[in-house]
Design an enzyme around this catalytic site. Structure first.
Site, PDB file in Angstrom:
ATOM      1  N   ASP A  15       0.847  -1.200   0.000  1.00  0.00           N
ATOM      2  CA  ASP A  15       0.000   0.000   0.000  1.00  0.00           C
ATOM      3  C   ASP A  15       0.880   1.247   0.000  1.00  0.00           C
ATOM      4  O   ASP A  15       0.992   1.960   1.002  1.00  0.00           O
ATOM      5  CB  ASP A  15      -0.942  -0.026   1.210  1.00  0.00           C
ATOM      6  CG  ASP A  15      -1.953  -1.161   1.120  1.00  0.00           C
ATOM      7  OD1 ASP A  15      -2.301  -1.560  -0.011  1.00  0.00           O
ATOM      8  OD2 ASP A  15      -2.406  -1.659   2.171  1.00  0.00           O
ATOM      9  N   ASP A  63      -5.844  -7.312  -5.105  1.00  0.00           N
ATOM     10  CA  ASP A  63      -6.912  -7.080  -4.120  1.00  0.00           C
ATOM     11  C   ASP A  63      -7.725  -5.845  -4.506  1.00  0.00           C
ATOM     12  O   ASP A  63      -7.572  -4.772  -3.934  1.00  0.00           O
ATOM     13  CB  ASP A  63      -6.250  -6.896  -2.738  1.00  0.00           C
ATOM     14  CG  ASP A  63      -7.236  -6.566  -1.635  1.00  0.00           C
ATOM     15  OD1 ASP A  63      -8.417  -6.902  -1.765  1.00  0.00           O
ATOM     16  OD2 ASP A  63      -6.794  -5.964  -0.627  1.00  0.00           O
ATOM     17  N   LEU A  64      -8.583  -6.022  -5.524  1.00  0.00           N
ATOM     18  CA  LEU A  64      -9.389  -4.881  -5.986  1.00  0.00           C
ATOM     19  C   LEU A  64     -10.852  -5.035  -5.577  1.00  0.00           C
ATOM     20  O   LEU A  64     -11.664  -4.165  -5.863  1.00  0.00           O
ATOM     21  CB  LEU A  64      -9.242  -4.713  -7.504  1.00  0.00           C
ATOM     22  CG  LEU A  64      -7.796  -4.462  -7.982  1.00  0.00           C
ATOM     23  CD1 LEU A  64      -7.739  -4.303  -9.502  1.00  0.00           C
ATOM     24  CD2 LEU A  64      -7.187  -3.222  -7.310  1.00  0.00           C
ATOM     25  N   LYS A  65     -11.168  -6.142  -4.931  1.00  0.00           N
ATOM     26  CA  LYS A  65     -12.503  -6.353  -4.342  1.00  0.00           C
ATOM     27  C   LYS A  65     -13.629  -5.955  -5.298  1.00  0.00           C
ATOM     28  O   LYS A  65     -14.435  -5.075  -5.008  1.00  0.00           O
ATOM     29  CB  LYS A  65     -12.643  -5.552  -3.038  1.00  0.00           C
ATOM     30  CG  LYS A  65     -11.614  -5.898  -1.969  1.00  0.00           C
ATOM     31  CD  LYS A  65     -11.878  -5.133  -0.686  1.00  0.00           C
ATOM     32  CE  LYS A  65     -10.870  -5.422   0.400  1.00  0.00           C
ATOM     33  NZ  LYS A  65      -9.519  -4.870   0.170  1.00  0.00           N
ATOM     34  N   HIS A  67     -17.014  -5.556  -7.123  1.00  0.00           N
ATOM     35  CA  HIS A  67     -18.394  -5.571  -6.619  1.00  0.00           C
ATOM     36  C   HIS A  67     -19.225  -4.775  -7.613  1.00  0.00           C
ATOM     37  O   HIS A  67     -19.310  -3.550  -7.536  1.00  0.00           O
ATOM     38  CB  HIS A  67     -18.418  -4.936  -5.212  1.00  0.00           C
ATOM     39  CG  HIS A  67     -19.738  -5.073  -4.514  1.00  0.00           C
ATOM     40  ND1 HIS A  67     -19.925  -4.693  -3.204  1.00  0.00           N
ATOM     41  CD2 HIS A  67     -20.932  -5.554  -4.934  1.00  0.00           C
ATOM     42  CE1 HIS A  67     -21.179  -4.934  -2.846  1.00  0.00           C
ATOM     43  NE2 HIS A  67     -21.804  -5.446  -3.887  1.00  0.00           N
ATOM     44  N   ASN A  71     -21.856  -9.323 -15.246  1.00  0.00           N
ATOM     45  CA  ASN A  71     -21.095  -9.247 -16.494  1.00  0.00           C
ATOM     46  C   ASN A  71     -19.820  -8.419 -16.329  1.00  0.00           C
ATOM     47  O   ASN A  71     -18.742  -8.798 -16.795  1.00  0.00           O
ATOM     48  CB  ASN A  71     -21.997  -8.643 -17.580  1.00  0.00           C
ATOM     49  CG  ASN A  71     -21.304  -8.611 -18.924  1.00  0.00           C
ATOM     50  OD1 ASN A  71     -20.874  -9.657 -19.410  1.00  0.00           O
ATOM     51  ND2 ASN A  71     -21.160  -7.439 -19.501  1.00  0.00           N
ATOM     52  N   ARG A 175      -1.626  -7.873  13.688  1.00  0.00           N
ATOM     53  CA  ARG A 175      -0.793  -6.943  14.481  1.00  0.00           C
ATOM     54  C   ARG A 175      -0.097  -7.744  15.573  1.00  0.00           C
ATOM     55  O   ARG A 175      -0.632  -8.745  16.042  1.00  0.00           O
ATOM     56  CB  ARG A 175      -1.662  -5.857  15.148  1.00  0.00           C
ATOM     57  CG  ARG A 175      -2.351  -4.910  14.185  1.00  0.00           C
ATOM     58  CD  ARG A 175      -1.358  -3.973  13.502  1.00  0.00           C
ATOM     59  NE  ARG A 175      -2.025  -2.975  12.679  1.00  0.00           N
ATOM     60  CZ  ARG A 175      -2.396  -3.159  11.397  1.00  0.00           C
ATOM     61  NH1 ARG A 175      -2.177  -4.324  10.809  1.00  0.00           N
ATOM     62  NH2 ARG A 175      -2.983  -2.185  10.723  1.00  0.00           N
ATOM     63  N   ARG A 205       0.807  -2.224   6.932  1.00  0.00           N
ATOM     64  CA  ARG A 205       1.590  -1.199   7.626  1.00  0.00           C
ATOM     65  C   ARG A 205       2.618  -1.713   8.625  1.00  0.00           C
ATOM     66  O   ARG A 205       3.713  -1.131   8.696  1.00  0.00           O
ATOM     67  CB  ARG A 205       0.620  -0.180   8.268  1.00  0.00           C
ATOM     68  CG  ARG A 205      -0.086   0.663   7.203  1.00  0.00           C
ATOM     69  CD  ARG A 205      -1.332   1.343   7.711  1.00  0.00           C
ATOM     70  NE  ARG A 205      -2.399   0.379   7.967  1.00  0.00           N
ATOM     71  CZ  ARG A 205      -3.639   0.699   8.306  1.00  0.00           C
ATOM     72  NH1 ARG A 205      -3.961   1.976   8.437  1.00  0.00           N
ATOM     73  NH2 ARG A 205      -4.556  -0.229   8.508  1.00  0.00           N
TER      74      ARG A 205
HETATM   75  O1  C5P Z   1      -1.875  -2.086   6.989  1.00  0.00           O
HETATM   76  P1  C5P Z   1      -2.761  -3.273   7.271  1.00  0.00           P
HETATM   77  O2  C5P Z   1      -1.973  -4.478   7.768  1.00  0.00           O
HETATM   78  O3  C5P Z   1      -3.934  -2.942   8.134  1.00  0.00           O
HETATM   79  O4  C5P Z   1      -3.287  -3.673   5.843  1.00  0.00           O
HETATM   80  C1  C5P Z   1      -4.279  -4.632   5.617  1.00  0.00           C
HETATM   81  C2  C5P Z   1      -4.483  -4.785   4.132  1.00  0.00           C
HETATM   82  O5  C5P Z   1      -5.468  -5.774   3.925  1.00  0.00           O
HETATM   83  C3  C5P Z   1      -4.956  -3.527   3.433  1.00  0.00           C
HETATM   84  O6  C5P Z   1      -4.347  -3.526   2.146  1.00  0.00           O
HETATM   85  C4  C5P Z   1      -6.456  -3.712   3.298  1.00  0.00           C
HETATM   86  O7  C5P Z   1      -6.965  -3.113   2.131  1.00  0.00           O
HETATM   87  C5  C5P Z   1      -6.564  -5.229   3.178  1.00  0.00           C
HETATM   88  N1  C5P Z   1      -7.821  -5.824   3.600  1.00  0.00           N
HETATM   89  C6  C5P Z   1      -8.342  -5.676   4.877  1.00  0.00           C
HETATM   90  N2  C5P Z   1      -9.543  -6.246   5.207  1.00  0.00           N
HETATM   91  C7  C5P Z   1     -10.209  -6.968   4.321  1.00  0.00           C
HETATM   92  C8  C5P Z   1      -9.689  -7.137   3.030  1.00  0.00           C
HETATM   93  C9  C5P Z   1      -8.483  -6.553   2.714  1.00  0.00           C
HETATM   94  O8  C5P Z   1      -7.716  -5.054   5.719  1.00  0.00           O
HETATM   95  N3  C5P Z   1     -11.331  -7.583   4.660  1.00  0.00           N
END
Ligand code: C5P
Length: 228
Positions: A15, A63-65, A67, A71, A175, A205
């Site tokens: 990111d 990871d572009l989700k 939605h 089509n 974390r 992060r």
């Molecule tokens: O920085 P952090 O560890 O919080 O990043 C989590 C990553 O996972 C981000 O890129 C976020 O878009 C992605 N993500 C998420 N929860 C979801 C799907 C994807 O945090 N359900």
């Protein structure tokens, strides 16, 4: 399972705002992780050329989700397949028709896993409600033929129970130590994630913004390995 196996289960969320920063992080982390996750920020800035370059050295989770109507989602999945990424995702909230259209499009690309986001790990709904909704959406994804889901570590056990052990779980919200949880809500540490049965851990992060990203990634891998 050795440390290399765990590196192949760690996905670092790239990111960052642009390609220049992406290449710095990729080089710092090159031998420390198996996967990079490219999300909205970097993809909107740099697009497919960056993903193609990243694919020369690492596996990529796009990871572009998606939605949208069935089509449109199917066409986007086809584009992801042509790009060559190993994993792509859609929102389970898009419903059964959308999920089935995505599965059909993905079937042309046997090396690409198609997974669904159940409930965002940043969602502040009560844990019990999040858990029930995550299992419900995971079952919908399973019935439509997807390979797995993105969910929180706390939902992995119930989802595996409902959908089977081989149904892939990808867990963000990781974390450890005294790290700031930022906008995440349902978090867990890498050891607990592995213990809970998570297949892939997504870390952004805590690694990308660490003073030394490689040692932060090694720390995560060591914690994962400690529970094997
Ligand atoms: O920085 P952090 O560890 O919080 O990043 C989590 C990553 O996972 C981000 O890129 C976020 O878009 C992605 N993500 C998420 N929860 C979801 C799907 C994807 O945090 N359900």
């Amino acid at each position: 399972m050795n440390k290399e196996d765990f590196r192949q289960r760690l996905m670092v969320a790239l990111d960052v705002p642009n390609a220049q920063e992406a290449w710095i992080k990729r080089d710092q982390l090159a031998d420390h992780v198996g996967w990079f996750k490219v999300g909205l920020r970097l993809f909107v800035a740099e697009g497919a050329p960056l993903v193609r370059t990243l694919l020369k050295t690492h596996k990529v989770f796009l990871d572009l989700k998606f939605h949208d109507i069935p089509n449109t989602v199917a066409q986007a999945i086809e584009s992801a397949g042509n790009l060559g990424v190993q994993m792509v995702n859609v929102h389970a909230a898009g419903g059964a028709d959308m999920l089935q259209a995505a599965v059909q499009a993905a079937s042309a690309f046997p090396n690409m896993k198609l997974i669904a986001v159940t409930v965002l790990t940043s969602d502040s709904m009560p844990a019990k409600q999040a858990n029930a909704l995550a299992v419900e959406r995971a079952l919908l994804a399973k019935q439509a033929g997807l390979h797995g889901v993105v969910c929180s570590v706390h939902e992995v056990a119930n989802i595996k129970q409902a959908c089977g052990h081989d149904f892939i779980t990808v867990t963000p919200g990781i974390r450890w130590g005294n790290q700031d949880i930022q906008d995440q809500k349902r978090i867990a540490n890498p050891a607990f994630a592995i213990q809970s049965g998570s297949d892939y851990l997504v870390v952004g992060r805590p690694i990308i913004q660490a003073e030394n990203p490689a040692s932060a990634a090694d720390e995560a891998v060591n914690m994962m390995a400690s529970k094997s």
